[in-house]
Write an enzyme that holds these catalytic residues in place. Structure first.
Site, PDB file in Angstrom:
ATOM      1  N   ASP A   1       4.169   0.118   3.351  1.00  0.00           N
ATOM      2  CA  ASP A   1       3.789  -0.882   2.337  1.00  0.00           C
ATOM      3  C   ASP A   1       2.676  -0.193   1.535  1.00  0.00           C
ATOM      4  OD1 ASP A   1       4.260  -3.942   1.687  1.00  0.00           O
ATOM      5  OD2 ASP A   1       2.107  -3.681   1.554  1.00  0.00           O
TER       6      ASP A   1
ATOM      7  N   LYS B   1       4.261  -8.168   9.966  1.00  0.00           N
ATOM      8  CA  LYS B   1       3.520  -7.318   9.022  1.00  0.00           C
ATOM      9  C   LYS B   1       2.276  -6.813   9.734  1.00  0.00           C
ATOM     10  CE  LYS B   1       3.789  -6.017   4.675  1.00  0.00           C
ATOM     11  NZ  LYS B   1       4.981  -5.904   3.806  1.00  0.00           N
TER      12      LYS B   1
HETATM   13  P1  NDP Z   1       2.038   1.921  -3.123  1.00  0.00           P
HETATM   14  O1  NDP Z   1       0.825   2.083  -2.319  1.00  0.00           O
HETATM   15  O2  NDP Z   1       3.031   3.014  -3.189  1.00  0.00           O
HETATM   16  O3  NDP Z   1       1.681   1.526  -4.615  1.00  0.00           O
HETATM   17  C1  NDP Z   1       0.875   0.432  -4.908  1.00  0.00           C
HETATM   18  C2  NDP Z   1       0.495   0.506  -6.365  1.00  0.00           C
HETATM   19  O4  NDP Z   1      -0.201  -0.686  -6.733  1.00  0.00           O
HETATM   20  C3  NDP Z   1      -0.450   1.649  -6.696  1.00  0.00           C
HETATM   21  O5  NDP Z   1      -0.203   2.100  -8.000  1.00  0.00           O
HETATM   22  C4  NDP Z   1      -1.825   1.006  -6.562  1.00  0.00           C
HETATM   23  O6  NDP Z   1      -2.820   1.666  -7.334  1.00  0.00           O
HETATM   24  C5  NDP Z   1      -1.552  -0.375  -7.106  1.00  0.00           C
HETATM   25  N1  NDP Z   1      -2.431  -1.351  -6.452  1.00  0.00           N
HETATM   26  C6  NDP Z   1      -2.500  -1.640  -5.120  1.00  0.00           C
HETATM   27  N2  NDP Z   1      -3.420  -2.564  -4.872  1.00  0.00           N
HETATM   28  C7  NDP Z   1      -3.951  -2.870  -6.063  1.00  0.00           C
HETATM   29  C8  NDP Z   1      -4.962  -3.767  -6.473  1.00  0.00           C
HETATM   30  N3  NDP Z   1      -5.598  -4.555  -5.589  1.00  0.00           N
HETATM   31  N4  NDP Z   1      -5.242  -3.819  -7.809  1.00  0.00           N
HETATM   32  C9  NDP Z   1      -4.593  -3.024  -8.704  1.00  0.00           C
HETATM   33  N5  NDP Z   1      -3.617  -2.158  -8.375  1.00  0.00           N
HETATM   34  C10 NDP Z   1      -3.314  -2.087  -7.078  1.00  0.00           C
HETATM   35  O7  NDP Z   1       2.736   0.572  -2.561  1.00  0.00           O
HETATM   36  P2  NDP Z   1       4.200   0.043  -2.813  1.00  0.00           P
HETATM   37  O8  NDP Z   1       4.709   0.480  -4.132  1.00  0.00           O
HETATM   38  O9  NDP Z   1       4.978   0.309  -1.588  1.00  0.00           O
HETATM   39  O10 NDP Z   1       3.938  -1.530  -2.829  1.00  0.00           O
HETATM   40  C11 NDP Z   1       3.723  -2.260  -4.035  1.00  0.00           C
HETATM   41  C12 NDP Z   1       4.039  -3.734  -3.785  1.00  0.00           C
HETATM   42  O11 NDP Z   1       5.413  -3.849  -3.406  1.00  0.00           O
HETATM   43  C13 NDP Z   1       3.238  -4.395  -2.668  1.00  0.00           C
HETATM   44  O12 NDP Z   1       3.027  -5.741  -2.995  1.00  0.00           O
HETATM   45  C14 NDP Z   1       4.186  -4.331  -1.475  1.00  0.00           C
HETATM   46  O13 NDP Z   1       3.913  -5.341  -0.541  1.00  0.00           O
HETATM   47  C15 NDP Z   1       5.517  -4.556  -2.171  1.00  0.00           C
HETATM   48  N6  NDP Z   1       6.698  -4.115  -1.457  1.00  0.00           N
HETATM   49  C16 NDP Z   1       6.823  -2.838  -1.017  1.00  0.00           C
HETATM   50  C17 NDP Z   1       7.968  -2.437  -0.367  1.00  0.00           C
HETATM   51  C18 NDP Z   1       8.189  -1.046   0.067  1.00  0.00           C
HETATM   52  O14 NDP Z   1       9.287  -0.768   0.569  1.00  0.00           O
HETATM   53  N7  NDP Z   1       7.259  -0.131  -0.103  1.00  0.00           N
HETATM   54  C19 NDP Z   1       9.046  -3.395  -0.083  1.00  0.00           C
HETATM   55  C20 NDP Z   1       8.851  -4.693  -0.671  1.00  0.00           C
HETATM   56  C21 NDP Z   1       7.697  -5.025  -1.315  1.00  0.00           C
HETATM   57  P3  NDP Z   1      -3.382   3.116  -6.891  1.00  0.00           P
HETATM   58  O15 NDP Z   1      -2.265   4.062  -7.181  1.00  0.00           O
HETATM   59  O16 NDP Z   1      -4.564   3.335  -7.744  1.00  0.00           O
HETATM   60  O17 NDP Z   1      -3.675   3.008  -5.446  1.00  0.00           O
HETATM   61  O1  2IT Z   2       7.354  -5.982   1.993  1.00  0.00           O
HETATM   62  C1  2IT Z   2       8.317  -5.338   2.492  1.00  0.00           C
HETATM   63  O2  2IT Z   2       9.439  -5.839   2.563  1.00  0.00           O
HETATM   64  C2  2IT Z   2       8.066  -3.979   2.971  1.00  0.00           C
HETATM   65  N1  2IT Z   2       6.950  -3.491   2.841  1.00  0.00           N
HETATM   66  C3  2IT Z   2       9.162  -3.197   3.611  1.00  0.00           C
HETATM   67  C4  2IT Z   2       9.359  -3.629   5.033  1.00  0.00           C
HETATM   68  C5  2IT Z   2      10.304  -2.793   5.853  1.00  0.00           C
HETATM   69  O3  2IT Z   2      10.350  -3.060   7.063  1.00  0.00           O
HETATM   70  O4  2IT Z   2      10.990  -1.913   5.329  1.00  0.00           O
END
Ligand code: NDP
Ligand code: 2IT
Length: 448
Positions: A162, A122
């Site tokens: 992420d 990561k």
């Molecule tokens: P994005 O940046 O697309 O979205 C994150 C969302 O969460 C936004 O709406 C953001 O608000 C909100 N957010 C982030 N940090 C905070 C905080 N500290 N307090 C309140 N709201 C918060 O990220 P993802 O959707 O990609 O990721 C979301 C979660 O999913 C994370 O935990 C990530 O690790 C996990 N994840 C992501 C994957 C991926 O493929 N993208 C895969 C597996 C897990 P705002 O819009 O205001 O910024």
């Molecule tokens: O938390 C996760 O699994 C991710 N942010 C996606 C990682 C990836 O390599 O696609």
């Protein structure tokens, strides 16, 4: 406190999130380690919790006014027993070593569960893309890659997105890597579809989460159709979880972002989701702008009433999709009071360890992110396969592979839970299933 955790804390002071993730894992796997001398002798847990490599570097960049800024960049290369390091990059002001080590540690198990040849890693930076122009984000990404390029490669380490890193950022990072190395390779995943990306990668984490939850309910003789569902977050994972829930005729009644949340008793529709995507992905605005488009929607700012929470809303299923520790002890109690039946984590480590304990003791079906959100990295693995073969698969093919992988992960969780006398404990099942794969590979490869 177990000796192992005590030593871990001493060795990693001020790394609360990392310690939290390891404690949760330790509780599932220590009975197996205690019963198996070769896991003890090989110091598997000690080795698994020490990153193989950590890179920390400065990321200087110049804003549109000509002012110089410097952020801190990281890549945590945690474990390569099963394949090259693989995991996302997070750009958020809260990013620090503890958060990235917890994420990299969880990624080891998650990637193992996909059954694809992927190690765990990561990275990211304490950079806040919010309020920055496209040019500023581009300059930041280029500076970040000016150092990161030395440490990654399609056989070494393959970053992805992420929080705060989506298609735009992956594009800028890829462009810079290509120029420095003079190489067009599959070194990042989440690429644009016409330059090496995979169909369904943007959707994969959210879709995979809902496929997983569907299996959890079906295993209980139930289904998602008609269920009241809470979703938090409004980013990549939340958006496509909402889309799949709508497809399956569940009723999505909430959404949130870092500014506040909305409860929508009428439920999300495709039209509303399109607007949410426009507000968040194109206009890059807060949820208040989305709510302003509807007469019946009320936006509740987090700082207006810190005690208000979307988890206080009555629902059948909860899908936290924002960030770590978004469900604490009090939230878990609220959910139980409202007779929640299922909590499946879209975000990594959405629940505190105390919240998990409370949910599980109350008989709520709980799935950890390392199992339920593995669809994203799984399709990243499929993107790597397509890149190696120089082909692009159809939406149908990728979606069907994703569905198979999520079904398989669900099956592994259930069967390892059952074998270890913890029926329906998806957390124990996920941790144990992944532990065997990673530990055995480490032993096969010797002490290196
Ligand atoms: P994005 O940046 O697309 O979205 C994150 C969302 O969460 C936004 O709406 C953001 O608000 C909100 N957010 C982030 N940090 C905070 C905080 N500290 N307090 C309140 N709201 C918060 O990220 P993802 O959707 O990609 O990721 C979301 C979660 O999913 C994370 O935990 C990530 O690790 C996990 N994840 C992501 C994957 C991926 O493929 N993208 C895969 C597996 C897990 P705002 O819009 O205001 O910024
Ligand atoms: O938390 C996760 O699994 C991710 N942010 C996606 C990682 C990836 O390599 O696609």
């Amino acid at each position: 406190m177990p000796k192992f955790i005590e030593a871990l804390k001493e060795k990693n002071p001020n790394q609360d999130e990392f310690i939290q993730a390891v404690e949760e894992y330790y509780e599932s796997v220590y009975p197996i380690i205690e019963a198996t001398p070769r896991y003890q002798k090989n110091k598997i847990l000690e080795r698994m919790t020490e990153p193989e490599r950590v890179i920390i570097f400065s990321v200087p960049w110049i804003d549109d006014k000509g002012e110089i800024h410097v952020n801190r960049g990281y890549r945590v290369q945690m474990n390569s027993a099963l394949g090259p390091y693989k995991g996302g990059l997070r750009f958020h002001p809260s990013v620090n070593l503890s958060i990235l080590k917890f994420l990299a540690f969880e990624q080891i198990s998650k990637n193992a569960l996909t059954s694809l040849p992927l190690g765990g890693g990561k990275g990211g930076a304490d950079f806040d893309p919010k309020g920055k122009s496209d040019l500023e984000v581009m300059r930041f990404c280029q500076s970040f890659m000016n150092e990161l390029f030395r440490h990654i490669g399609n056989y070494t380490d393959i970053p992805a997105g992420d929080i705060g890193v989506g298609g735009r950022e992956i594009g800028y990072l890829f462009g810079k890597y290509k120029r420095i190395k003079n190489q067009f390779s599959g070194v990042l995943t989440g690429k644009g579809i016409n330059w090496g990306g995979s169909l369904i990668r943007p959707e994969a984490t959210g879709y995979g989460l809902i496929y997983f939850a569907k299996h959890m309910l079906e295993n209980q003789g139930s289904q998602l159709k008609g269920k009241r569902c809470l979703v938090s977050g409004a980013g990549n994972v939340a958006q496509y979880a909402i889309e799949k829930l709508i497809d399956l005729e569940a009723k999505v009644i909430s959404v949130s972002d870092s500014t506040g949340f909305i409860i929508d008793e009428n439920g999300f529709t495709r039209e509303k989701l399109d607007l949410l995507m426009e507000v968040k992905n194109e206009r890059r605005e807060g949820l208040e702008s989305y709510a302003a488009e509807f007469d019946d929607l009320h936006f509740q700012a987090h700082d207006y009433d810190p005690d208000a929470s979307l988890w206080k809303t009555k629902a059948d299923c909860a899908f936290p999709c924002a960030t770590q520790n978004e469900i604490g002890e009090a939230d878990a109690k609220d959910l139980i009071e409202n007779e929640i039946r299922l909590v499946a984590e879209g975000s990594n480590m959405s629940c505190t360890n105390e919240a998990i304990r409370i949910l599980q003791e109350s008989g709520v079906l709980y799935a950890p992110g390392k199992a339920a959100n593995a669809g994203g990295v799984a399709v990243s693995g499929l993107e790597m396969s397509q890149n190696s073969q120089r082909v692009g698969w159809s939406r149908e093919k990728v979606d069907s592979e994703l569905q198979n992988i999520m079904k398989h992960i669900h099956g592994q969780c259930l069967s390892y839970a059952q074998k270890n006398n913890k029926p329906n404990n998806y957390l124990a099942g996920a941790n144990i299933a992944a532990f065997f794969k990673v530990a055995d590979a480490m032993i096969d490869q010797g002490v290196v």
